[in-house]
Design an enzyme around this catalytic site. Structure first.
Site, short mmCIF file in Angstrom:
data_model
loop_
_atom_site.label_atom_id
_atom_site.label_comp_id
_atom_site.label_asym_id
_atom_site.label_seq_id
_atom_site.Cartn_x
_atom_site.Cartn_y
_atom_site.Cartn_z
N HIS A 401 -21.24 -35.15 -21.51
CA HIS A 401 -22.61 -34.79 -21.92
C HIS A 401 -23.43 -34.31 -20.71
O HIS A 401 -24.00 -33.21 -20.72
CB HIS A 401 -23.27 -36.01 -22.57
N GLU A 402 -23.49 -35.13 -19.67
CA GLU A 402 -24.31 -34.79 -18.52
C GLU A 402 -23.74 -33.59 -17.76
O GLU A 402 -24.50 -32.78 -17.19
CB GLU A 402 -24.47 -35.99 -17.59
N HIS A 405 -25.10 -30.56 -19.41
CA HIS A 405 -26.44 -30.26 -18.90
C HIS A 405 -26.36 -29.49 -17.59
O HIS A 405 -27.03 -28.47 -17.39
CB HIS A 405 -27.21 -31.55 -18.65
N HIS A 408 -25.11 -25.96 -17.83
CA HIS A 408 -26.17 -25.12 -18.39
C HIS A 408 -27.17 -24.74 -17.30
O HIS A 408 -27.53 -23.56 -17.14
CB HIS A 408 -26.87 -25.89 -19.52
#
Length: 609
Positions: A401-402, A405, A408
């Site tokens: 998940h991180e 981020h 992105h």
């Protein structure tokens, strides 16, 4: 050196101080500054920024060249100040008990407020220009074309921009507006401590922010889970009135700025600058209300599998399907993540490998370290990731998940000019959640048995519960509590708890008993200080379900469209960027489709069990 005798998960590495953590598991702040002294020197240089902004006031909107010069200066100054801000925040999060870093964080917040006040003249001055003048300036200075979208976006908010003096006053109030979040952080991270929890054999276990969820997820000892739950919420109960006062101050702050800018509500004030209509927020809540039955079914299935007539909240996170117990080392997790993200292509994987080798990650929990996980960075600086690694399956998903981020942020920063390098809040959780969906599908594809598939399907259903239903519950609570505050209704601890308890009953149904402790959960959720942020977890989850399916089934064209979205920054409205990747979030169809997918997962899980 390492005291593992009282950790909640016996295989989890525990460090009693940050000095004990090997360097390879600490984030590399030299990617931002070579030393603390270099950061502080840059902070000193930034002290002149308020005067530098003020010096542009008579020139920036007098000529085309003046406007271009100011915008370039603003890009450079904003990037410089952000780098200092980010560095000091990270040093503060390493150990929230160290006053030096907290003081410096306070200083940079104060400086940012002064900079905002000194630049507050710009937007009113820009709005004073007529369209014909701006069109002529675009022709005179072709380089101004880079800023056309940014200027148009500011001019679209003209009804909510005040006079230069009023804008300066609001900017000066920014430091006060940041106070509730900092107060919550100090109470929650630095001052909050939890009593040891006894297991069924009477043995004590340390309970921390970092391992609390791990206890609920992995411990088969229901007595330990229950006692850990009461340990945490008992501590929050002792400060419930202080917590309500801090959250109340946050809501009043949002209300003040919304009214000052002539918005109908603090929700509208939050969404308008991001180009997201309020109908998307309310539509999410309506869609989930219309689809609570599958969640009630899933909770009833969980209760049945656990042999309980009615579940308690210390049962909610425990897998209902047994799988071989596995503790992931950080290195093992990175290898699995790389394999799962292979559909995103070699260029994407190369950046992930760089993140690992360049130490973007701060891995292990230590005393005083900020709890939870996050990715930070932007505007040309390498992202960094805070973790509190416990080695569970959930930690594996948090890692993916991180990393989503950070990729992105990296792709956006390296593809867009500074002005458009930071993506809007509405899409902030899409890349992270898409990574989770790809990881989950990878694990399902490699399941060795029907039992393992059922275990992963149960986990996927839990992800729907946590990311779509629970975050929408948060979003509804935040909206309704702020509306109550604006009406002058009570926002004390008891009123907040009553509202929160009723929402839990609505969302999770009769198979889960709502108690006084879970009604206090609002007191430990940091996202309620992020100005209507939580809803994007739910909308992003819905988008990610669709995007992951497109990437896995659509081959290179779907992958490239998705990577184009990641590189888009804020160069287009967020709904348009997502539409370019193949997902329409404007009409709520993606949320409805995701909820139908959840209902099908519950059907399949019921069939397997």
């Amino acid at each position: 050196m390492q005291d593992e005798s009282k950790t909640a998960a016996s295989e989890t590495v525990a460090y009693s101080s940050r000095d004990q953590v090997p360097q390879k598991y600490k984030w590399n702040l030299t990617l931002w500054f070579p030393s603390d002294e270099a950061c502080l020197a840059s902070l000193g240089e930034c002290q002149s920024l308020p005067e530098e902004y003020a010096a542009w006031q008579d020139r920036a909107t007098a000529t085309a060249a003046g406007l271009l010069g100011f915008l370039r200066f603003d890009d450079e100054a904003t990037s410089k100040l952000q780098r200092v801000w980010e560095y000091l925040e990270r040093r503060g999060d390493e150990d929230t008990r160290i006053n030096r870093w907290q003081d410096l964080v306070g200083q940079v917040h104060a400086l940012a407020a002064r900079v905002g006040a000194a630049a507050a003249w710009f937007q009113p001055a820009l709005l004073a220009l007529d369209d014909a003048t701006l069109d002529a300036w675009y022709a005179q200075e072709p380089d101004l074309a880079l800023y056309r979208r940014a200027l148009q976006k500011m001019r679209a908010l003209r009804d909510h921009v005040l006079s230069p003096a009023e804008e300066a006053l609001l900017a000066q109030a920014g430091e006060l507006a940041a106070a509730p979040e900092r107060e919550f952080s100090m109470l929650n991270e630095a001052d909050m401590a939890f009593p040891d929890a006894l297991d069924s054999q009477g043995q004590p276990h340390t309970v921390t922010h970092g391992n609390f969820t791990a206890v609920l997820e992995v411990s088969p000892d229901r007595t330990l889970r229950q006692n850990a739950y009461h340990s945490v919420y008992g501590a929050y109960r002792k400060v419930k009135n202080t917590s309500a006062a801090i959250l109340g101050a946050q809501m009043k702050s949002l209300e003040f700025f919304a009214r000052a800018r002539h918005y109908g509500s603090s929700l509208e004030a939050s969404l308008a600058p991001t180009e997201v209509p309020v109908s998307v927020y309310s539509g999410l809540i309506q869609a989930v209300h219309a689809n609570v039955e599958p969640m009630h079914r899933y909770m009833a299935l969980r209760a049945h599998r656990l042999g309980l007539e009615q579940m308690r909240y210390w049962d909610v996170y425990l897998p209902t399907v047994q799988a071989p117990e596995h503790h992931y080392t950080f290195e093992e997790a990175c290898d699995i993540m790389l394999a799962a993200l292979a559909p995103l292509g070699q260029d994407y994987l190369a950046v992930v490998r760089q993140a690992i080798s360049d130490r973007w990650y701060d891995v292990y929990e230590t005393p005083g370290k900020r709890s939870g996980a996050y990715s930070c960075g932007g505007r040309g600086i390498a992202p960094l990731i805070l973790l509190n690694w416990q080695g569970s399956l959930e930690d594996l998903f948090v890692l993916a998940h991180e990393t989503g981020h950070s990729l992105h942020t990296w792709l956006s920063s390296h593809s867009q000019p500074v002005r458009y390098s930071e993506y809007e809040m509405f899409v902030a959780e899409v890349a992270s959640t898409t990574n989770e969906m790809l990881l989950l599908q990878y694990l399902l594809d490699h399941a060795a048995s029907v039992q393992e598939r059922a275990f992963l399907l149960d986990h996927w259903c839990s992800q729907f519960k946590n990311a779509l239903y629970r975050q929408t519950l948060f979003a509804e609570f935040e909206r309704d509590a702020n509306e109550a505050s604006a009406r002058g209704e009570g926002t004390g601890a008891d009123a907040l708890s009553e509202r929160y308890g009723k929402l839990n009953e609505l969302y999770y149904g009769p198979a889960l008993k709502v108690d006084d402790d879970i009604s206090l959960e609002w007191a430990r959720i940091p996202h309620f200080y992020y100005n209507y942020y939580v809803y994007v977890y739910a909308t992003s989850f819905a988008a990610a379900v669709a995007l992951a399916e497109r990437i896995l089934k659509g081959g290179a064209p779907a992958r490239d469209a998705y990577l184009g979205f990641l590189r888009g920054g804020c160069s287009k409205p967020p709904l348009d960027l997502l539409a370019g990747a193949g997902v329409d979030m404007a009409n709520g169809a993606a949320v409805d489709e995701a909820l139908k997918r959840f209902a099908a997962l519950v059907d399949e899980l019921e069939g397997l069990l």
